[in-house]
Design a protein around this motif. Structure first.
Motif, PDB file in Angstrom:
ATOM      1  N   ASP A 234      -4.947   3.513  18.565  1.00 26.20           N
ATOM      2  CA  ASP A 234      -5.443   2.632  19.612  1.00 26.20           C
ATOM      3  C   ASP A 234      -4.506   1.464  19.876  1.00 26.20           C
ATOM      4  OD1 ASP A 234      -7.681   4.245  19.786  1.00 26.20           O
ATOM      5  OD2 ASP A 234      -8.843   3.038  18.373  1.00 26.20           O
ATOM      6  N   ARG A 235      -3.573   1.239  18.979  1.00 26.78           N
ATOM      7  CA  ARG A 235      -2.610   0.140  19.151  1.00 26.78           C
ATOM      8  C   ARG A 235      -1.385   0.474  18.295  1.00 26.78           C
ATOM      9  NH1 ARG A 235      -6.898  -1.642  16.369  1.00 26.78           N
ATOM     10  NH2 ARG A 235      -7.702  -2.778  18.162  1.00 26.78           N
ATOM     11  N   ASN A 236      -0.417  -0.405  18.314  1.00 29.47           N
ATOM     12  CA  ASN A 236       0.794  -0.226  17.516  1.00 29.47           C
ATOM     13  C   ASN A 236       0.422  -0.056  16.041  1.00 29.47           C
ATOM     14  OD1 ASN A 236       3.210  -0.489  16.095  1.00 29.47           O
ATOM     15  ND2 ASN A 236       3.937  -2.249  17.272  1.00 29.47           N
ATOM     16  N   PRO A 237       0.754   1.096  15.435  1.00 32.33           N
ATOM     17  CA  PRO A 237       0.369   1.310  14.036  1.00 32.33           C
ATOM     18  C   PRO A 237       1.288   0.605  13.042  1.00 32.33           C
ATOM     19  CG  PRO A 237       1.551   3.215  14.830  1.00 32.33           C
ATOM     20  CD  PRO A 237       1.400   2.289  16.011  1.00 32.33           C
ATOM     21  N   ALA A 238       2.325  -0.077  13.545  1.00 26.71           N
ATOM     22  CA  ALA A 238       3.276  -0.737  12.650  1.00 26.71           C
ATOM     23  C   ALA A 238       3.104  -2.252  12.649  1.00 26.71           C
ATOM     24  CB  ALA A 238       4.713  -0.377  13.048  1.00 26.71           C
TER      25      ALA A 238
END
Length: 646
Positions: free
Chosen positions: A623-627
């Motif tokens: 759903d968003r940047n996983p980092a």
């Protein structure tokens, strides 16, 4: 400083099996060969082409539905009277060859042992010696002969025989680079069962180059100066953990494998506890040459299907092939005469800095947030006669997967007369030209994006045609086209074409199927006439992506046995005629990377690495940047007295 970790636990040089998907050990290969020999029908001596783990059986063992280790062998009578696929079950109760399936004796691939025997047969042949003497070469002991597959060009008079042909090179000394001195116009044809030189074609004497092509240091003058030491230091050790052939790193878990046909294989890739791929490997390599001269027109090779990536794998060296804190895995394959062969340090794994992962400099607040990227690389190298190929699988902290294929080694050259025009290649040395050719890499990806049931969609950019919706002429939408039946597709960078591998079961918070995006930036096309051998023998090269439902007997994009195959008889182009559904099924994708190689003089006498790529990236998988959870490097370095990162 550089360092290395040991290979998986071993006992007497034989890796210990800790999981059903682990590659066959030397001991298991020996037991399987002994069980096959005990039957008697192979005769003694016999030849072999490959020992392969039955992966479907291994997965049944994982599920508790089977026991033991099942290997598949390809065995041949040395007189050519028979060849078989042999299933061998290894178990505590005893080892048994359970099934024998006849194979056309011409069809198994060429082993390294056979290639050496064919070269020796040429050097001992009076026919070959006579033809070389016409060129002033009377000591043939220094001649190199590469046994090449005859695919599509088998002479009618030898139909039914397992034949090969040889490209010939001349060395002036034992340590000379023979590939710098092609012997043009000499083509020995060898029976690979009897090792008889059937004939030696002589297309006319062309002088052999006297210009050397040394690759050793100092061969072209003093070494370049001013190069300072570059050391990779990980004082706390690497960030990955290894348990046998299982690896975990930065949210990734996967297993490493090694096969006779494909070399390096990755299994069961998961990121942050969610499945992405069930299997990934370079499945086939096809190399057609685009020159009609007498020692080039036959050249069109299935390097994996006709020779095998496993036996061609390099033993890698720390500080040369690999730099940093390295973990090595040995590779074991079945030799041509039935003995296991172990390649030390066949697979290299390390992590490396990869510049910026993400960054934003807030000009209003004067605050900068930046995170550095690190990637884990699993690689190996194969040498196919003159060429060398590296396969680098990289995993990233944001969930991306990249395959980089590195091409290097020596161009396959031809001899020419002084002053000759070179319409289908480039002059690279005195009396030497390198022909135009292509490299195609058929990749196999068994997908498992958020589970085993996946579907495929093709996506491209398209200008909004409705003026009411596009009053300023700048509106562009992405168009998603579901692909519901197995198919072959072509890349189109002009429309930003790519593909989405979508879960059939899960959606993200925006209501979209969770997915991974596949991009294939490096492609080419065939320029051969439709009736040419290169166009008909490897039809998989005519598309850039193929998609099929998983089938246990559809393993190789170019066919099970390409050696001496009728052009186009087997492979993904045949399977997809069934028009099976690929909508919500265990899905197999077959991307085809390609490069059209117009040689440059700067690529002689050895070619600086050129690289081509494939990329898989999460696309609505998160759903968003996983980092966002990667640590701030400023905090990590704040205690260092000379740190500039603050």
């Amino acid at each position: 400083m550089s360092a290395c970790h040991t290979s998986p636990e071993s006992d007497g040089g034989r890796s210990v099996r800790s999981h059903p998907l682990d590659p066959p050990t030397a001991d298991e290969i020996s037991r399987a060969v002994a069980a096959a020999r005990a039957d008697g029908r192979l005769g003694d001596p016999a030849r072999f082409w490959g020992a392969t783990l039955d992966e479907a059986h291994a997965r049944r063992v994982v599920a508790g539905a089977a026991t033991g280790v099942r290997l598949g062998l390809v065995g041949m009578r040395i007189d050519g009277a028979g060849a078989w696929e042999i299933d061998v079950l290894l178990s505590d109760a005893g080892d048994e060859a359970t099934d024998w399936r006849p194979v056309d004796p011409r069809r198994p691939g060429i082993t390294s042992d056979e290639a050496r025997a064919a070269a020796r047969a040429c050097r001992e042949s009076p026919l070959f010696q006579e033809v070389m003497a016409r060129r002033g070469i009377h000591d043939v002991s220094l001649c190199m002969i590469d046994a090449e597959s005859m695919g599509g060009f088998e002479p009618a008079k030898y139909r039914g025989r397992r034949v090969t042909w040889g490209t010939v090179w001349h060395r002036t000394t034992e340590d000379d680079n023979g590939y710098a001195r092609p012997v043009q116009g000499v083509v020995p044809i060898i029976d690979m069962h009897t090792m008889e030189v059937l004939e030696v074609e002589d297309h006319g004497v062309i002088p052999v180059s006297t210009e050397a092509g040394p690759l050793t240091t100092g061969g072209f003058g003093p070494d370049r100066t001013g190069l300072k030491a570059l050391e990779v230091v990980q004082k706390d050790g690497p960030s990955f953990d290894v348990d046998g052939w299982r690896v975990s790193w930065q949210g990734w878990t996967f297993r490493i494998g090694f096969t006779h046909r494909e070399g390096l294989v990755l299994y069961d890739l998961e990121f942050l506890g969610r499945s992405v791929l069930k299997r990934a490997a370079c499945n086939e390599m096809y190399v057609p040459y685009l020159d009609s001269n007498s020692t080039q027109y036959r050249k069109n090779f299935f390097d994996w299907g006709e020779y095998g990536a496993g036996p061609l794998t390099n033993s890698l060296a720390l500080g040369c092939d690999c730099l940093g804190v390295i973990h090595y895995f040995d590779g074991t394959h079945l030799g041509g005469y039935g003995d296991p062969v172990t390649i030390k340090n066949a697979i290299c794994m390390h992590e490396e800095d990869n510049s910026i992962l993400w960054k934003h400099n807030d000009l209003r607040r004067g605050v900068s947030e930046v995170r550095r990227s690190r990637r884990l690389i699993v690689s190996n190298f194969q040498t196919v006669a003159n060429y060398d190929y590296g396969f680098y699988w990289s995993l990233y902290q944001d969930g991306r997967i990249e395959l980089e294929v590195k091409l290097t080694g020596i161009l396959s050259a031809s001899g020419i007369n002084a002053g000759d025009e070179v319409p289908y290649g480039r002059k690279v040395s005195e009396l030497v030209q390198a022909p135009i050719h292509q490299h195609y890499f058929g990749i196999r990806l068994d997908t498992a994006v958020d589970g085993e049931l996946n579907r495929l969609a093709e996506v491209h950019a398209e200008a909004e045609p409705d003026p009411a919706l596009n009053p300023y002429g700048n509106a562009v939408r992405f168009v998603r086209e579901p692909l519901t039946v197995e198919t072959g597709r072509r890349n189109d960078p002009g429309t930003a074409r790519h593909w989405r591998i979508e879960s059939a079961d899960r959606t993200n918070r925006y209501g979209e199927p969770t997915a991974y995006q596949l991009r294939i930036p490096d492609t080419t096309r065939s320029f051969g006439r439709p009736d040419s051998v290169m166009a008909t023998r490897a039809p998989f090269i005519h598309q850039h992506l193929w998609a099929t439902p998983y089938a246990a007997d559809e393993n190789f994009i170019g066919g099970q046995y390409p050696n001496h195959a009728e052009p186009g008889e087997d492979g993904v182009h045949v399977w997809q005629r069934q028009r099976r559904s690929i909508d919500g099924v265990p899905l197999v994708l077959w991307p085809v990377l390609g490069t059209h190689h117009l040689p440059r003089p700067e690529q002689w006498p050895v070619m600086p690495v050129e690289a081509i790529h494939l990329t898989l990236a999460p696309d609505g998988f998160f759903d968003r940047n996983p980092a966002l959870d990667i640590p701030d490097p400023a905090a990590a370095r704040a205690a260092e007295p000379d740190s500039c990162c603050s």
